[in-house]
Design an enzyme around this catalytic site. Structure first.
Site, short mmCIF file in Angstrom:
data_model
loop_
_atom_site.label_atom_id
_atom_site.label_comp_id
_atom_site.label_asym_id
_atom_site.label_seq_id
_atom_site.Cartn_x
_atom_site.Cartn_y
_atom_site.Cartn_z
N GLY A 120 67.87 1.76 49.64
CA GLY A 120 67.00 0.84 48.93
C GLY A 120 65.66 1.45 48.57
O GLY A 120 64.93 0.92 47.75
N ARG A 121 65.32 2.52 49.25
CA ARG A 121 64.05 3.18 48.94
C ARG A 121 64.11 4.67 49.19
O ARG A 121 63.08 5.35 49.21
CB ARG A 121 62.95 2.56 49.76
CG ARG A 121 63.25 2.61 51.25
CD ARG A 121 62.02 2.41 52.02
NE ARG A 121 62.33 2.03 53.39
CZ ARG A 121 61.42 1.68 54.24
NH1 ARG A 121 60.16 1.67 53.88
NH2 ARG A 121 61.76 1.36 55.46
N LYS A 141 61.96 9.46 50.88
CA LYS A 141 61.98 8.08 51.39
C LYS A 141 60.68 7.39 50.99
O LYS A 141 59.60 7.87 51.32
CB LYS A 141 62.14 8.09 52.92
CG LYS A 141 62.24 6.69 53.52
CD LYS A 141 62.74 6.76 54.95
CE LYS A 141 62.71 5.39 55.62
NZ LYS A 141 63.17 5.46 57.01
N GLY A 154 60.99 -0.78 47.53
CA GLY A 154 61.36 0.63 47.42
C GLY A 154 60.31 1.59 47.94
O GLY A 154 60.46 2.81 47.82
N ARG A 211 62.87 13.95 53.54
CA ARG A 211 63.76 14.20 54.67
C ARG A 211 64.78 15.27 54.27
O ARG A 211 65.14 15.39 53.10
CB ARG A 211 64.53 12.93 55.05
CG ARG A 211 63.64 11.74 55.29
CD ARG A 211 64.37 10.67 56.05
NE ARG A 211 65.34 9.92 55.28
CZ ARG A 211 65.86 8.77 55.69
NH1 ARG A 211 65.53 8.27 56.87
NH2 ARG A 211 66.73 8.13 54.96
N ASP A 292 74.48 1.34 59.72
CA ASP A 292 73.98 2.12 58.57
C ASP A 292 72.95 3.14 59.05
O ASP A 292 72.51 3.98 58.27
CB ASP A 292 73.35 1.21 57.52
CG ASP A 292 72.20 0.39 58.07
OD1 ASP A 292 72.44 -0.35 59.05
OD2 ASP A 292 71.08 0.49 57.55
P1 AMP Z 1 66.47 -0.01 57.61
O1 AMP Z 1 66.13 -1.19 58.45
O2 AMP Z 1 65.27 0.85 57.27
O3 AMP Z 1 67.63 0.77 58.09
O4 AMP Z 1 66.88 -0.60 56.18
C1 AMP Z 1 67.97 -1.46 55.98
C2 AMP Z 1 68.23 -1.58 54.51
O5 AMP Z 1 67.08 -2.09 53.84
C3 AMP Z 1 68.54 -0.26 53.81
O6 AMP Z 1 69.45 -0.54 52.81
C4 AMP Z 1 67.20 0.14 53.25
O7 AMP Z 1 67.31 1.02 52.17
C5 AMP Z 1 66.63 -1.20 52.82
N1 AMP Z 1 65.17 -1.20 52.79
C6 AMP Z 1 64.32 -1.15 53.84
N2 AMP Z 1 63.04 -1.16 53.42
C7 AMP Z 1 63.07 -1.23 52.08
C8 AMP Z 1 62.07 -1.29 51.04
N3 AMP Z 1 60.76 -1.28 51.32
N4 AMP Z 1 62.50 -1.36 49.77
C9 AMP Z 1 63.81 -1.37 49.46
N5 AMP Z 1 64.78 -1.34 50.37
C10 AMP Z 1 64.43 -1.27 51.66
MG MG Z 2 68.59 2.40 57.49
#
Ligand code: AMP
Ligand code: MG
Length: 548
Positions: A120-121, A141, A154, A211, A292
């Site tokens: 997502g980002r 990231k 994002g 990364r 994930d």
């Molecule tokens: P995480 O908790 O970081 O593993 O994120 C879980 C999901 O949310 C993944 O698909 C990330 O890419 C998405 N995500 C987290 N933060 C953001 C953000 N600021 N913008 C877009 N997607 C996000």
């Molecule tokens: Mg993640």
């Protein structure tokens, strides 16, 4: 271990500029792409990724870069100090040969199937050949929205990016498998975040981390097509992963596809067991072990609300988002990893009718973890090799460590300095003295707690004698597994507070200290000190959330 040269492996020349990075984009070349190239949020079916460009930021400036990762990629210090480096690794300019994309994956979040998640980002620029000819994916990231951004922006904040940058490198130097970090670049743009999800959002400075890992493939990459019944995509992904990420298996197993899948799964189980043993050794709590966030290569991936265990408490998690069930607490990590492997196994089972080898691999995880944990404990406690009866001694140690508020980093490090009483003449006082620093409340080191500790130290010493290592060798081996320096939560927070005020010197200093975590570094004792009182309940030190 840092390995800059290997016999028989060519060391490629440094790259002249960022347009001469040797890209070889296997993932995007081999796997089906999303035909829609618009950057619109959506469900993506039948594709392993979507092509998407990073969104430029107003004012890229490099806050830090890792000398070891730069060297691995053949990037000279002058290149890393250049403005083009900041521009490229903020996502403002796509270098020649890159093929930027966001991966499509799903996952179980806190035990529940969440469907499509995806990058997502995070936007991968592509795969480059490092100086040893190995593939490394470069991934930005915080580089802006992608089709997988759902309702989020994002972007990433400086706070969480700094934590990811420093911790990736700290973990590497501790010898823990991890994704790496090349750079931390400020964007000059602010991002709105509500740290404790309590209706108090504030603007924070934004940043992008580059990364680096041989692969960013997660358990969730396999789970999503399996859950959607897209067996064609699942098969393609498995075949690609075996070829690209498990080349030893591909070469060896001239057997059937079923055998190759089982062999890959067994290797993932083995790597994951080894990874969790390392987390338990250094006291790392990932905080969000959703599927994930599990790497197919057994790397620590996705540094969010992670934390370092300071006082030994198996029930501790830094993640306030997980406060109710503490699903991802320190002591639960071995079982959680098993549960996550089970989900991956179920996804792979869609491709084969042979369940037994997959079941066997899961059992293998448990045995492999137990064996790894016993070996690791015997080695770090100075016993050389594990043997029957050790479990009781280790369990009693856990009891001792939870009998008061005791800093586990200091305790294990200083244990090597406890005198081994060969003829029973030392007093409790003399035995305990080297460990006194580990007590958060020295007044607790009395009475029963004290007697129990002294009792355990005598049993430990007896076991040391039976282990047969001479004192010098034993201390050397204990010091090689019990770090003096870890990225304590409050140290990262101090670096964040200073950086938000414009002083980035602490980032560089911490990065440097953490390059030699097993060496006593005279003059740098302050970075080994136990958590100060102010950090006990401070947001960012003992309390973190998924907001990043
Ligand atoms: P995480 O908790 O970081 O593993 O994120 C879980 C999901 O949310 C993944 O698909 C990330 O890419 C998405 N995500 C987290 N933060 C953001 C953000 N600021 N913008 C877009 N997607 C996000
Ligand atoms: Mg993640």
């Amino acid at each position: 271990m840092v390995q800059s040269r290997q016999l028989g492996v060519p060391v490629l020349d440094p790259v002249a500029n960022l347009d001469s990075l040797a890209f070889d984009n296997r993932f995007t070349a081999a796997l089906p792409a999303d035909p829609d190239t618009s950057n619109r949020r959506r469900q993506v079916h039948g594709a392993a990724f979507s092509r998407v460009e990073p969104t430029p930021v107003p004012a890229p400036s490099t806050l830090a870069w890792s000398p070891e990762v730069a060297e691995l990629l053949g990037l000279a210090p002058e290149l890393c100090a250049s403005q083009d480096f900041a521009v490229v690794f903020a996502g403002n300019r796509v270098p020649a040969g890159a093929d930027p994309f966001a991966a499509n994956y799903g996952g179980h979040q806190f035990g529940r199937w969440a469907g499509q998640l995806g990058d997502g980002r995070a936007i991968a620029l592509g795969e480059v050949l490092d100086r040893h000819g190995n593939h490394q994916t470069l991934q930005l990231k915080g580089a802006g929205p992608t089709p997988y951004s759902r309702r989020a922006d994002g972007r990433a904040v400086l706070r969480s990016s700094l934590r990811e940058f420093l911790c990736s490198e700290a973990m590497h130097h501790l010898g823990v498998p991890t994704t790496r970090a090349l750079s931390l670049v400020a964007t000059g743009e602010s991002v709105l975040r509500d740290v404790l999800y309590d209706g108090n959002p504030r603007p924070e400075p934004g940043a992008v981390v580059c990364r680096v890992a041989p692969s960013f493939t997660r358990f969730g990459n396999f789970q999503l097509p399996a859950a959607r019944g897209d067996l064609e995509l699942l098969r393609q992904l498995v075949e690609f992963t075996i070829r690209a990420d498990f080349p030893d298996l591909a070469a060896e197993s001239l057997g059937t596809f079923d055998e190759a899948v089982a062999a890959m799964f067994q290797d993932v189980c083995r790597r994951t067991a080894a990874l969790v043993v390392e987390w338990m050794r250094v006291g790392f709590v990932h905080g969000v072990l959703n599927t994930d966030n599990m790497s197919i290569l057994g790397l620590t991936i996705d540094y969010g609300p992670y934390g370092w265990l300071e006082n030994f408490d198996p029930g501790w998690t830094p993640n306030t988002t997980d406060a109710d069930t503490r699903r991802y607490r320190y002591g639960a990590q071995p079982q959680v990893a098993h549960w996550n492997l089970l989900q991956l196994g179920n996804a792979l089972l869609q491709l084969t009718d042979q369940a037994d080898p997959l079941e066997a691999a899961l059992d293998h995880y448990s045995q492999s973890y137990q064996r790894g944990f016993r070996n690791m404990m015997a080695e770090r406690l100075g016993w050389a090799r594990p043997r029957d009866g050790d479990d009781a001694l280790v369990n009693e140690l856990m009891g001792v460590l939870t009998s008061a508020e005791i800093d586990q980093v200091l305790f294990f490090r200083d244990l090597a300095r406890v005198p081994v009483d060969r003829d029973g003449r030392l007093s409790d006082e003399e035995l305990i003295a080297p460990l006194a620093d580990a007590w958060y409340r020295p007044e607790e080191l009395v009475g029963e707690v004290r007697a129990r500790l002294a009792g355990w130290l005598r049993l430990w010493a007896q076991r040391v004698v039976e282990g047969g290592l001479d004192d010098e060798e034993r201390r050397r081996r204990m010091d090689a597994l019990n770090p003096r320096f870890v990225l304590r939560n409050y140290l990262a927070q101090e670096a964040i507070d200073a950086a938000e005020q414009g002083d980035i010197s602490l980032i560089g200093e911490l990065l440097d200290v953490l390059r030699r975590p097993y060496d006593d570094q005279p003059g740098r004792e302050r970075f080994a000190a136990r958590r100060p009182e102010w950090a006990r309940r401070r947001v960012g030190c003992s309390m973190l959330s998924c907001s990043s």
